[in-house]
Design a protein around this motif. Structure first.
Motif, mmCIF file in Angstrom:
data_model
loop_
_atom_site.group_PDB
_atom_site.id
_atom_site.type_symbol
_atom_site.label_atom_id
_atom_site.label_comp_id
_atom_site.label_asym_id
_atom_site.label_seq_id
_atom_site.Cartn_x
_atom_site.Cartn_y
_atom_site.Cartn_z
ATOM 1 N N GLU A 131 0.821 -1.205 0.000
ATOM 2 C CA GLU A 131 0.000 0.000 0.000
ATOM 3 C C GLU A 131 0.855 1.255 0.000
ATOM 4 O O GLU A 131 1.985 1.260 0.470
ATOM 5 C CB GLU A 131 -0.920 -0.006 1.219
ATOM 6 N N TYR A 132 0.270 2.344 -0.529
ATOM 7 C CA TYR A 132 0.861 3.662 -0.358
ATOM 8 C C TYR A 132 0.448 4.205 1.015
ATOM 9 O O TYR A 132 -0.564 3.790 1.556
ATOM 10 C CB TYR A 132 0.341 4.617 -1.432
ATOM 11 N N PRO A 133 1.175 5.197 1.509
ATOM 12 C CA PRO A 133 2.483 5.634 1.039
ATOM 13 C C PRO A 133 3.611 4.828 1.689
ATOM 14 O O PRO A 133 3.394 4.133 2.676
ATOM 15 C CB PRO A 133 2.526 7.079 1.515
ATOM 16 N N CYS A 134 4.767 4.937 1.132
ATOM 17 C CA CYS A 134 5.973 4.378 1.743
ATOM 18 C C CYS A 134 6.972 5.510 1.857
ATOM 19 O O CYS A 134 7.320 6.125 0.843
ATOM 20 C CB CYS A 134 6.573 3.270 0.884
ATOM 21 N N ARG A 135 7.428 5.771 3.039
ATOM 22 C CA ARG A 135 8.296 6.915 3.275
ATOM 23 C C ARG A 135 9.664 6.456 3.766
ATOM 24 O O ARG A 135 9.754 5.641 4.684
ATOM 25 C CB ARG A 135 7.687 7.855 4.309
ATOM 26 N N LEU A 136 10.696 7.003 3.201
ATOM 27 C CA LEU A 136 12.048 6.664 3.637
ATOM 28 C C LEU A 136 12.297 7.097 5.073
ATOM 29 O O LEU A 136 13.176 6.565 5.744
ATOM 30 C CB LEU A 136 13.082 7.313 2.721
ATOM 31 N N THR A 137 11.539 8.048 5.538
ATOM 32 C CA THR A 137 11.719 8.544 6.901
ATOM 33 C C THR A 137 10.914 7.756 7.923
ATOM 34 O O THR A 137 10.992 8.044 9.115
ATOM 35 C CB THR A 137 11.313 10.024 6.977
ATOM 36 N N ASP A 138 10.142 6.767 7.471
ATOM 37 C CA ASP A 138 9.305 5.991 8.376
ATOM 38 C C ASP A 138 9.372 4.530 7.960
ATOM 39 O O ASP A 138 8.637 4.091 7.073
ATOM 40 C CB ASP A 138 7.861 6.496 8.346
ATOM 41 N N GLN A 139 10.203 3.770 8.632
ATOM 42 C CA GLN A 139 10.381 2.371 8.272
ATOM 43 C C GLN A 139 9.109 1.558 8.494
ATOM 44 O O GLN A 139 8.935 0.498 7.888
ATOM 45 C CB GLN A 139 11.528 1.769 9.079
ATOM 46 N N ASN A 140 8.242 2.057 9.336
ATOM 47 C CA ASN A 140 6.988 1.344 9.604
ATOM 48 C C ASN A 140 6.045 1.339 8.411
ATOM 49 O O ASN A 140 5.041 0.619 8.406
ATOM 50 C CB ASN A 140 6.288 1.958 10.818
ATOM 51 N N THR A 141 6.321 2.154 7.402
ATOM 52 C CA THR A 141 5.493 2.152 6.193
ATOM 53 C C THR A 141 5.909 1.059 5.212
ATOM 54 O O THR A 141 5.327 0.929 4.146
ATOM 55 C CB THR A 141 5.543 3.520 5.488
ATOM 56 N N PHE A 142 6.912 0.299 5.587
ATOM 57 C CA PHE A 142 7.348 -0.850 4.787
ATOM 58 C C PHE A 142 7.088 -2.121 5.601
ATOM 59 O O PHE A 142 7.673 -2.310 6.656
ATOM 60 C CB PHE A 142 8.829 -0.757 4.453
ATOM 61 N N ALA A 143 6.247 -3.011 5.096
ATOM 62 C CA ALA A 143 5.868 -4.206 5.848
ATOM 63 C C ALA A 143 6.798 -5.385 5.609
ATOM 64 O O ALA A 143 6.890 -6.270 6.459
ATOM 65 C CB ALA A 143 4.445 -4.608 5.477
ATOM 66 N N PHE A 144 7.460 -5.395 4.460
ATOM 67 C CA PHE A 144 8.260 -6.560 4.090
ATOM 68 C C PHE A 144 9.726 -6.159 3.941
ATOM 69 O O PHE A 144 10.035 -5.109 3.374
ATOM 70 C CB PHE A 144 7.745 -7.153 2.777
ATOM 71 N N TRP A 145 10.610 -7.062 4.417
ATOM 72 C CA TRP A 145 12.038 -6.762 4.428
ATOM 73 C C TRP A 145 12.837 -7.959 3.949
ATOM 74 O O TRP A 145 12.482 -9.110 4.234
ATOM 75 C CB TRP A 145 12.487 -6.394 5.846
ATOM 76 N N GLY A 146 13.924 -7.660 3.258
ATOM 77 C CA GLY A 146 14.854 -8.690 2.861
ATOM 78 C C GLY A 146 15.873 -8.960 3.958
ATOM 79 O O GLY A 146 15.853 -8.318 5.018
ATOM 80 N N GLN A 147 16.781 -9.887 3.685
ATOM 81 C CA GLN A 147 17.771 -10.292 4.671
ATOM 82 C C GLN A 147 18.974 -9.364 4.722
ATOM 83 O O GLN A 147 19.727 -9.381 5.702
ATOM 84 C CB GLN A 147 18.248 -11.713 4.366
ATOM 85 N N GLY A 148 19.159 -8.590 3.693
ATOM 86 C CA GLY A 148 20.286 -7.660 3.677
ATOM 87 C C GLY A 148 21.457 -8.179 2.864
ATOM 88 O O GLY A 148 21.682 -9.387 2.771
ATOM 89 N N THR A 149 22.187 -7.248 2.276
ATOM 90 C CA THR A 149 23.383 -7.584 1.525
ATOM 91 C C THR A 149 24.469 -6.562 1.860
ATOM 92 O O THR A 149 24.192 -5.364 1.942
ATOM 93 C CB THR A 149 23.098 -7.624 0.008
ATOM 94 N N GLN A 150 25.672 -7.036 2.071
ATOM 95 C CA GLN A 150 26.761 -6.182 2.548
ATOM 96 C C GLN A 150 27.401 -5.417 1.396
ATOM 97 O O GLN A 150 27.693 -5.998 0.333
ATOM 98 C CB GLN A 150 27.826 -7.028 3.245
ATOM 99 N N VAL A 151 27.625 -4.150 1.625
ATOM 100 C CA VAL A 151 28.388 -3.321 0.695
ATOM 101 C C VAL A 151 29.584 -2.761 1.451
ATOM 102 O O VAL A 151 29.422 -2.117 2.491
ATOM 103 C CB VAL A 151 27.533 -2.176 0.119
ATOM 104 N N THR A 152 30.772 -3.006 0.923
ATOM 105 C CA THR A 152 32.001 -2.528 1.536
ATOM 106 C C THR A 152 32.697 -1.584 0.560
ATOM 107 O O THR A 152 32.833 -1.909 -0.627
ATOM 108 C CB THR A 152 32.926 -3.698 1.883
ATOM 109 N N VAL A 153 33.127 -0.435 1.053
ATOM 110 C CA VAL A 153 33.800 0.562 0.219
ATOM 111 C C VAL A 153 35.130 0.900 0.880
ATOM 112 O O VAL A 153 35.163 1.332 2.030
ATOM 113 C CB VAL A 153 32.951 1.825 0.049
ATOM 114 N N SER A 154 36.205 0.688 0.147
ATOM 115 C CA SER A 154 37.510 0.973 0.748
ATOM 116 C C SER A 154 38.521 1.428 -0.305
ATOM 117 O O SER A 154 38.235 1.327 -1.501
ATOM 118 C CB SER A 154 38.034 -0.258 1.473
#
Length: 120
Positions: free
Chosen positions: A97-120
């Motif tokens: 559903e709308y809306p989804c806000r980057l400032t409110d994680q609660n507006t996103f119901a589904f989440w992935g497991q995450g992927t690592q990004v390393t910058v060096s």
């Protein structure tokens, strides 16, 4: 809904990476968050599926680009000119559903497991 991320890895400063997130269901919005060690998780970019409306965090605007594969609930995060402060675990997030806000994680119901990004 399951979200499967891919594309993380190690890159040199100034380099590029592209993250992918494939969803198993119909969604109104998809986005990316990130969390660096010792910091809170923060919103990075968001797209409204089908209509393409995007939102970016100030810290990545002009360097990162979020897009959707035509006809699929798959989104990409193209990350260019990477900086050390971009290093984090990146999470794909989504909602039916709308809306989804980057400032409110609660507006996103589904989440992935995450992927690592390393910058060096």
């Amino acid at each position: 809904v399951q979200l499967v991320e891919s594309g993380g890895g190690s890159v040199q400063i100034g380099g590029s990476l592209r993250l992918s997130c494939a969803a198993s269901g119909r969604l109104r919005c998809m986005g990316w968050f990130r969390q660096a060690p010792g910091k809170e998780r923060e919103g990075v970019a968001r797209i409204y599926t089908g209509i393409g409306g995007t939102e970016y965090a100030d810290s990545v605007r002009g360097r990162f680009s979020i897009s959707q594969e035509n006809g699929k609930y798959t989104v990409y995060l193209q990350m260019d000119n990477l900086r050390p402060e971009d290093a984090a675990v990146y999470y794909c997030a989504a909602d039916r559903e709308y809306p989804c806000r980057l400032t409110d994680q609660n507006t996103f119901a589904f989440w992935g497991q995450g992927t690592q990004v390393t910058v060096s």
